[in-house]
Design an enzyme around this catalytic site. Structure first.
Site, PDB file in Angstrom:
ATOM      1  N   CYS A   1       0.251  10.271   6.163  1.00 40.39           N
ATOM      2  CA  CYS A   1       0.711   9.229   5.225  1.00 40.39           C
ATOM      3  C   CYS A   1      -0.009   9.487   3.765  1.00 40.39           C
ATOM      4  O   CYS A   1      -1.151   9.799   3.825  1.00 40.39           O
ATOM      5  CB  CYS A   1       0.015   7.940   5.757  1.00 40.39           C
ATOM      6  SG  CYS A   1      -0.038   6.607   4.523  1.00 40.39           S
TER       7      CYS A   1
ATOM      8  N   CYS B   1      -0.663   1.334   6.624  1.00 38.63           N
ATOM      9  CA  CYS B   1       0.266   0.564   5.636  1.00 38.63           C
ATOM     10  C   CYS B   1       0.781  -0.463   6.413  1.00 38.63           C
ATOM     11  O   CYS B   1       1.573  -1.393   5.626  1.00 38.63           O
ATOM     12  CB  CYS B   1       1.357   1.477   5.390  1.00 38.63           C
ATOM     13  SG  CYS B   1       0.781   3.075   4.528  1.00 38.63           S
TER      14      CYS B   1
ATOM     15  N   LYS C   1     -14.524   3.704   0.859  1.00 42.98           N
ATOM     16  CA  LYS C   1     -15.739   3.162   1.507  1.00 42.98           C
ATOM     17  C   LYS C   1     -16.246   4.224   1.923  1.00 42.98           C
ATOM     18  O   LYS C   1     -17.716   4.519   1.888  1.00 42.98           O
ATOM     19  CB  LYS C   1     -15.449   2.257   2.930  1.00 42.98           C
ATOM     20  CG  LYS C   1     -16.026   0.690   2.592  1.00 42.98           C
ATOM     21  CD  LYS C   1     -15.527   0.076   3.869  1.00 42.98           C
ATOM     22  CE  LYS C   1     -16.298  -0.994   4.240  1.00 42.98           C
ATOM     23  NZ  LYS C   1     -15.954  -1.699   5.468  1.00 42.98           N
TER      24      LYS C   1
ATOM     25  N   HIS D   1      -2.866   7.083   3.032  1.00 42.97           N
ATOM     26  CA  HIS D   1      -4.103   6.962   4.039  1.00 42.97           C
ATOM     27  C   HIS D   1      -4.701   8.378   4.802  1.00 42.97           C
ATOM     28  O   HIS D   1      -5.712   8.237   5.373  1.00 42.97           O
ATOM     29  CB  HIS D   1      -3.891   5.770   5.244  1.00 42.97           C
ATOM     30  CG  HIS D   1      -3.561   4.598   4.692  1.00 42.97           C
ATOM     31  ND1 HIS D   1      -2.448   4.213   4.523  1.00 42.97           N
ATOM     32  CD2 HIS D   1      -4.417   3.606   4.238  1.00 42.97           C
ATOM     33  CE1 HIS D   1      -2.090   2.975   3.792  1.00 42.97           C
ATOM     34  NE2 HIS D   1      -3.638   2.719   3.772  1.00 42.97           N
TER      35      HIS D   1
ATOM     36  N   LYS E   1     -10.936   8.741  -5.957  1.00 45.13           N
ATOM     37  CA  LYS E   1     -10.437   7.540  -5.695  1.00 45.13           C
ATOM     38  C   LYS E   1     -11.468   6.750  -4.994  1.00 45.13           C
ATOM     39  O   LYS E   1     -12.345   7.173  -4.358  1.00 45.13           O
ATOM     40  CB  LYS E   1      -9.342   8.011  -4.312  1.00 45.13           C
ATOM     41  CG  LYS E   1      -8.531   6.691  -3.880  1.00 45.13           C
ATOM     42  CD  LYS E   1      -7.800   7.268  -2.732  1.00 45.13           C
ATOM     43  CE  LYS E   1      -7.273   5.774  -2.034  1.00 45.13           C
ATOM     44  NZ  LYS E   1      -6.203   5.870  -1.148  1.00 45.13           N
TER      45      LYS E   1
ATOM     46  N   CYS F   1       2.112   3.700  10.528  1.00 42.68           N
ATOM     47  CA  CYS F   1       0.898   3.940   9.946  1.00 42.68           C
ATOM     48  C   CYS F   1       0.364   2.695  10.036  1.00 42.68           C
ATOM     49  O   CYS F   1       0.786   1.599   9.188  1.00 42.68           O
ATOM     50  CB  CYS F   1       1.167   4.385   8.655  1.00 42.68           C
ATOM     51  SG  CYS F   1      -0.402   4.385   7.619  1.00 42.68           S
TER      52      CYS F   1
ATOM     53  N   HIS G   1     -13.097  -5.922  -4.038  1.00 43.03           N
ATOM     54  CA  HIS G   1     -13.656  -4.929  -4.932  1.00 43.03           C
ATOM     55  C   HIS G   1     -12.738  -4.865  -6.359  1.00 43.03           C
ATOM     56  O   HIS G   1     -12.226  -5.802  -6.489  1.00 43.03           O
ATOM     57  CB  HIS G   1     -13.571  -3.550  -4.176  1.00 43.03           C
ATOM     58  CG  HIS G   1     -12.232  -3.140  -3.751  1.00 43.03           C
ATOM     59  ND1 HIS G   1     -11.168  -2.963  -4.592  1.00 43.03           N
ATOM     60  CD2 HIS G   1     -11.609  -2.705  -2.565  1.00 43.03           C
ATOM     61  CE1 HIS G   1     -10.219  -2.588  -4.090  1.00 43.03           C
ATOM     62  NE2 HIS G   1     -10.205  -2.583  -2.791  1.00 43.03           N
TER      63      HIS G   1
ATOM     64  N   HIS H   1      -9.009  -5.386  -6.452  1.00 43.49           N
ATOM     65  CA  HIS H   1      -8.696  -6.961  -6.013  1.00 43.49           C
ATOM     66  C   HIS H   1      -8.833  -7.656  -7.438  1.00 43.49           C
ATOM     67  O   HIS H   1      -8.039  -8.398  -7.915  1.00 43.49           O
ATOM     68  CB  HIS H   1      -9.317  -7.531  -4.973  1.00 43.49           C
ATOM     69  CG  HIS H   1      -9.282  -6.751  -3.782  1.00 43.49           C
ATOM     70  ND1 HIS H   1     -10.343  -6.311  -2.964  1.00 43.49           N
ATOM     71  CD2 HIS H   1      -7.897  -6.292  -2.914  1.00 43.49           C
ATOM     72  CE1 HIS H   1      -9.721  -5.568  -1.828  1.00 43.49           C
ATOM     73  NE2 HIS H   1      -8.565  -5.545  -1.907  1.00 43.49           N
TER      74      HIS H   1
HETATM   75  N1  MSP Z   1      -1.773  -7.872   1.932  1.00 46.49           N
HETATM   76  C1  MSP Z   1      -1.358  -6.830   1.318  1.00 46.49           C
HETATM   77  C2  MSP Z   1      -0.535  -7.640   0.210  1.00 46.49           C
HETATM   78  C3  MSP Z   1       0.514  -8.733   0.511  1.00 46.49           C
HETATM   79  S1  MSP Z   1       1.290  -9.668  -0.827  1.00 46.49           S
HETATM   80  C4  MSP Z   1       2.459 -10.394  -0.042  1.00 46.49           C
HETATM   81  C5  MSP Z   1      -1.946  -6.143   0.677  1.00 46.49           C
HETATM   82  N2  MSP Z   1      -3.300  -6.241   0.325  1.00 46.49           N
HETATM   83  S2  MSP Z   1      -4.527  -5.408   0.013  1.00 46.49           S
HETATM   84  O1  MSP Z   1      -5.922  -6.132   0.260  1.00 46.49           O
HETATM   85  O2  MSP Z   1      -4.382  -4.090   0.491  1.00 46.49           O
HETATM   86  O3  MSP Z   1      -4.379  -5.523  -1.782  1.00 46.49           O
HETATM   87  C6  MSP Z   1      -3.477  -4.452  -2.275  1.00 46.49           C
HETATM   88  C7  MSP Z   1      -3.736  -4.849  -3.716  1.00 46.49           C
HETATM   89  O4  MSP Z   1      -4.974  -4.974  -4.280  1.00 46.49           O
HETATM   90  C8  MSP Z   1      -2.897  -3.903  -4.610  1.00 46.49           C
HETATM   91  O5  MSP Z   1      -1.609  -4.068  -4.814  1.00 46.49           O
HETATM   92  C9  MSP Z   1      -3.665  -4.289  -5.916  1.00 46.49           C
HETATM   93  O6  MSP Z   1      -3.446  -5.439  -6.471  1.00 46.49           O
HETATM   94  C10 MSP Z   1      -5.046  -4.607  -5.349  1.00 46.49           C
HETATM   95  N3  MSP Z   1      -5.918  -3.180  -5.379  1.00 46.49           N
HETATM   96  C11 MSP Z   1      -6.528  -2.642  -4.228  1.00 46.49           C
HETATM   97  N4  MSP Z   1      -6.940  -1.414  -4.806  1.00 46.49           N
HETATM   98  C12 MSP Z   1      -6.734  -1.243  -5.884  1.00 46.49           C
HETATM   99  C13 MSP Z   1      -7.162  -0.046  -6.907  1.00 46.49           C
HETATM  100  N5  MSP Z   1      -8.187   0.921  -6.626  1.00 46.49           N
HETATM  101  N6  MSP Z   1      -6.655  -0.389  -8.272  1.00 46.49           N
HETATM  102  C14 MSP Z   1      -6.104  -1.176  -8.668  1.00 46.49           C
HETATM  103  N7  MSP Z   1      -5.644  -2.217  -7.590  1.00 46.49           N
HETATM  104  C15 MSP Z   1      -6.046  -2.295  -6.470  1.00 46.49           C
HETATM  105  O7  MSP Z   1      -1.701  -4.811   0.116  1.00 46.49           O
END
Ligand code: MSP
Length: 649
Positions: free
Chosen positions: A142, A128, A297, A145, A294, A125, A17, A20
């Site tokens: 949490c 997390c 989904k 979440h 925020k 959690c 999304h 990412h």
């Molecule tokens: N798998 C772990 C990361 C392991 S790294 C060794 C994880 N994955 S995640 O799919 O949840 O990705 C989190 C990351 O996605 C955030 O740190 C950020 O880079 C990005 N984002 C996810 N949602 C976001 C927003 N709403 N806004 C900005 N970035 C965000 O955590």
């Protein structure tokens, strides 16, 4: 020099999304920027595929974890090229060599005595994927979440994180750029001011099998964070690959604030235990919300990159993300904001500068860049370009992308003004001023060349077009080598332009409205309709000269009455400053008496027309809001009293 830049590896329990996409666009932009400066660059992203969350997600979809992770990981892999994101390595934690390296690191840390077995009761959690401390909970839940964590008591293996606490504090204090922006460094130091608990790094196979088995106890698998963080090493061939040390010395991680603790505390302490030098930098950004809410989904407001690209184009989205978010702070996504940036910054400012300049070069100098004459007399653009180049590099290096783009836009705006003040169309008519014309056109062409170079990392596709239009190959050092050509005056006179299409054709507003409607059907119908409606935008582009012909003025309404036999029209008498009558279609929206004394904006030089037998001498401006299939008009006014007849700038 060498650059090694990484994104988090994303969990495969959700599809890619906007969040990412943002982090990955940032890493891609930075890697392209470092390449422009001549660096050897390695940019890595990937997917995090073990752990409770993934096992649960696979279970829900009735497939094996492996089938599930293969499918979702592929979605991430195929999304990045759509955004013109080009990682050098896409790592998966299910890759065999990663698994083998994680096991050998576990063994090494265990042999060193930094892993021990103990009984533990904690609040876990699943969101997390970690135990939370009592302090972290907000009203028993949490904070991320909003779920109550499970109390779990079990025997597990623990990593002696506490052993490295002081070393980490010392490192952070000695290296002020280790964690940036500063607010996140302070957050970490504040957390470290309390004694660190050791980290539980195993899960019993009775509870979870989808993980990497501990090499020293097969009844356990590795905790997902211990597995995932190591990707930053395995991706560059740790421990044996020749290139490893060169990349590791300069490793920079980009993350969002949600995973600060694992990256700023777990990871450095793990690295210290392994006896490796710490990574060089951690760049932490804020969160994207959607219309101030925020992204989630369940609310149904998740923004998918592929849909955005289809609607607005890749480069508009890359530009929007980098320009709109101040790195480190949260930002709000809205469709209106994308349209505003696209139409104003890209189509009007950059697009117009490009098309006007190239059109004048074609018309006045047969499409050939002329040689400047008496350059020393006219250094306004060259001087500004010099300061922009410095700010641009400083801010790109420190991840302040919005500031880099602001600086570049100063140059664009100055160049647009330069055209107006120098009036090339007048110079061309005066044979004595042809030298001056050539200087002006050269300066503008050189500005376009520098813009092509500076915007490469942000909008690579557009810059290929811009280079082509300037008669340069996409890989010409003039637009790809910042180290040698990032200075004024490098474009050779005599370069022949090529015709290209408009850089940013205006977007099809109707199409956008349609897809917004589809989206809004899903959830929160009314709220979304209100927030995401596209503004009405004029269909054709007009030039600044054309716009200047429209006389806008402030007018005071001194009388208002209904027009007989019309339920739509009101007859307004206004002072602007002369008295005049305007017939306005606002009857359904305002009571005549409410309008008296109001200062509104009018178009003062419209040809008078007769409406219901009354001559209307102008037009009142109003915002047109589409709500639930109805139109609401809101008069445009000024926010402080001004004399009637004042002009509108
Ligand atoms: N798998 C772990 C990361 C392991 S790294 C060794 C994880 N994955 S995640 O799919 O949840 O990705 C989190 C990351 O996605 C955030 O740190 C950020 O880079 C990005 N984002 C996810 N949602 C976001 C927003 N709403 N806004 C900005 N970035 C965000 O955590």
């Amino acid at each position: 020099m060498t650059t090694y830049i990484t994104t988090p590896i994303y969990y495969v329990n959700a599809q890619p999304h906007l969040g990412h996409a943002y982090t990955t666009i940032v890493a891609d932009t930075y890697s392209r920027f470092r390449r422009l400066t001549g660096d050897t660059v390695r940019f890595q992203t990937g997917t995090d595929e073990h752990g409770d969350k993934i096992a649960e997600a696979a279970d829900k979809e009735d497939c094996s974890p492996k089938e599930y992770v293969d499918r979702i990981s592929e979605m991430f892999r195929t999304t990045w090229p759509l955004l013109d994101i080009k990682p050098d390595n896409f790592i998966r934690t299910t890759d065999k060599d990663h698994v083998a390296t994680v096991q050998s690191i576990l063994q090494q840390v265990y042999d060193k005595g930094d892993i021990y077995f103990d009984k533990y009761t904690g609040l876990y959690c699943t969101g997390c994927e970690r135990f939370l401390t009592e302090k972290e909970l907000v009203e028993g839940t949490c904070p991320d979440h909003k779920t109550v964590p499970d109390e779990i008591a079990e025997e597990n293996y623990f990593f002696r994180m506490s052993r490295y606490q002081q070393d980490l504090i010392d490192h952070i204090n000695a290296n002020p750029d280790f964690i940036t922006p500063e607010r996140y460094k302070n957050e970490v130091l504040s957390f470290l001011s309390e004694p660190l608990e050791d980290l539980c790094i195993s899960r019993p196979t009775s509870r979870l099998t989808w993980g990497i088995p501990l090499p020293f106890d097969e009844k356990f698998v590795t905790y997902v964070w211990f597995d995932a963080l190591i990707n930053y090493l395995t991706g560059i061939g740790y421990p044996d690959d020749d290139q490893f040390a060169g990349y590791w010395d300069v490793a920079e991680h980009v993350i969002a604030k949600d995973i600060l603790k694992p990256h700023a505390i777990y990871w450095p302490t793990m690295i210290l235990s392994m006896g490796l030098p710490l990574y060089k930098k951690l760049h932490v950004h804020g969160y994207w919300n959607v219309d101030e809410t925020k992204m989630s989904k369940s609310i149904g407001n998740v923004i998918r990159p592929a849909e955005l690209i289809e609607e607005y184009g890749v480069d508009s989205i890359r530009y929007f993300c980098l320009r709109e978010m101040s790195f480190g702070l949260d930002a709000s996504f809205s469709f209106d904001a994308v349209v505003a940036r696209k139409n104003s910054d890209l189509a009007n400012d950059l697009g117009n500068l490009y098309s006007r300049t190239t059109a004048m070069l074609v018309k006045y100098t047969d499409g050939v860049v002329p040689a400047p004459v008496r350059v020393d007399d006219d250094t306004v653009l060259a001087d500004l370009a010099g300061t922009v180049l410095v700010t641009y590099q400083e801010t790109m290096n420190t991840f302040q992308f919005h500031r880099s783009l602001q600086a570049v836009w100063e140059l664009i705006s100055q160049a647009n003004k330069y055209i107006v003040t120098n009036e090339p169309w007048a110079l061309v008519k005066d044979t004595e001023r042809i030298g001056r014309l050539h200087t002006v056109l050269y300066n503008l062409a050189e500005t376009l060349r520098l813009l092509t170079l500076l915007l490469q990392p942000v909008m690579p596709g557009t810059c290929v077009k811009m280079a082509k239009g300037l008669g340069l190959a996409a890989n010409s050092p003039l637009v790809t080598d910042l180290a040698n050509n990032g200075c004024w005056g490098m474009l050779a006179a005599g370069t022949g332009l090529q015709k290209i299409d408009a850089l940013f054709p205006r977007m099809d507003t109707k199409k956008k409205q349609q897809s917004v409607k589809q989206e809004s059907k899903k959830k929160n119908k009314e709220k979304k309709n209100r927030n995401k409606q596209a503004p009405e935008t004029i269909e054709g582009v007009i030039s600044f000269d054309q716009f200047q012909k429209v006389q806008l003025r402030v007018a005071e309404i001194i009388a208002a009455e209904p027009v007989k036999k019309s339920d739509r029209l009101l007859k307004l008498t206004v002072k602007a400053p002369e008295e005049r009558v305007i017939v306005a279609g606002i009857a359904g929206h305002y009571q005549p008496e409410d309008l008296l004394g109001m200062l509104v904006l009018i178009v003062a030089n419209l040809k008078p027309v007769k409406l219901m037998g009354i001559e209307s001498q102008g037009m009142v401006l109003a915002a047109k809001v589409e709500e639930n299939g109805k139109t609401r008009l809101v008069l445009s006014t000024v926010c402080a009293p001004v004399p009637p007849g004042s002009g509108v700038a």
